[in-house]
Enzyme design. Sequence first.
Site, PDB file in Angstrom:
ATOM      1  CG  PHE A   1      -2.024   1.237   1.342  1.00 38.07           C
ATOM      2  CD1 PHE A   1      -3.062   1.107   0.554  1.00 38.07           C
ATOM      3  CD2 PHE A   1      -1.728   2.491   1.839  1.00 38.07           C
ATOM      4  CE1 PHE A   1      -4.055   2.101   0.519  1.00 38.07           C
ATOM      5  CE2 PHE A   1      -2.764   3.370   1.765  1.00 38.07           C
ATOM      6  CZ  PHE A   1      -3.541   3.307   1.083  1.00 38.07           C
TER       7      PHE A   1
ATOM      8  CG  ASP B   1       5.579   3.666   1.680  1.00 34.90           C
ATOM      9  OD1 ASP B   1       5.584   4.318   2.712  1.00 34.90           O
ATOM     10  OD2 ASP B   1       4.494   3.481   1.177  1.00 34.90           O
TER      11      ASP B   1
ATOM     12  CE  LYS C   1       0.082   5.868   7.775  1.00 37.82           C
ATOM     13  NZ  LYS C   1      -1.565   6.543   8.042  1.00 37.82           N
TER      14      LYS C   1
END
Length: 404
Positions: free
Chosen positions: A138, A223, A252
Amino acid sequence: MTHTINRQTFDEVMAPNYSPLSMIPVTGDGSRVWDQLGKEYIDFSGGIAVNVLGHCHPALKQALNQQSEKLWHLSNVWTNEPAIRLAQSLCNKTFADRVYFANSGAEANEAAFKLARKHAYDHFGPEKHEIISCKNGFHGRTLFTVSVGGQPKYCEGFEPVPKGIRHITFNDTEALTTAISDKTCAVVLELIQGEGGIITANPEFIRAARQLCDQHNALLIFDEVQTGVGRTGKLYAYEHFNVTPDILTTAKALGGGFPIAAMLSTEAAAQSLTVGSHGSTYGGNPLGAAVANKVLELVDSKEVLEGVVKRHTSFINKLQKLNQKTPVFSEFRGKGLLIGCELKTEYHGKARAFIQMAEQHGLMLLVAGLNVVRLTPSLIIPEEDIAEGMQRFSKTMQVFAKNN
């Protein structure tokens, strides 16, 4: 439309792409949250690995308030001191030589994928454009990032999607060796697959990816949107593997709750992101950068990072003891405070039902797919909050087992 704000109001005015749980949080302090009725919740979700220092940390409030009295926004027609300071800090603390700022993990990944193709175009020509990523990966929800992500459900209805992307099985070195070629411009990996179920990469797989990228003149992209900024007990998870990427994306936790993201890269890779080749109106916003500077200062400390490792042990020990009494889960996995609890086979498909029950017992949790309950609490969550949260987790397990 009524003047009362409640969960039904959401359904009346918001696009139906989200289906939030029933309660509406209104205040938070540390790892505790209160809803509209004043009911208290222990927060084991951390805003999906965002609130690394909990809710309303005093130092972050101070950083935001101080910057709010100076500059809010300029755009990238001008630069600003907080953004430059943050870029310096990120370069000093990581492998990186250069930084590009954005607003979200998806935007940081979009920039990384564009840079990889531009770098290959500049040095090798247009044929070298293929990106290799992993099934169940993802990387965001833009059209490019969901295409690179290895979950077809996120692309359904949005075709045609960008081409030149190949997906292999995570941790399958042989598959990567077969897939990579001189047409490959980049290999994109999560060091822990988050949405894919909290699956940690094998060190051998990561080392092989580095070697194969070097062999085929491809860039290695990590990532670290979810694993970055202390989540695994290191400032960035690549430090566990002793493998350095060419590009790393972070978001985040970087802003501790304020939207900000960054793409970190080597000097050689960054040179292809020439003036006008990419951009972001809000990227490097002074408010976000000021908060992120304070987040990095606080998280990148021996006390916090060693505390993450200790809290991991505390969580896992408590989860295992609860599971001996009420055997709901088949496995607990992850690193640091990114923990996945996989439901036993007979409970597969019911992870969301579990977190709905947890909410009723005053506990905020997440899912990682249909079968995994995910915990991403504050990195500094107090032991008493862990203990209280686990009591509520235990009650949830008991009710869940009885009802299923």
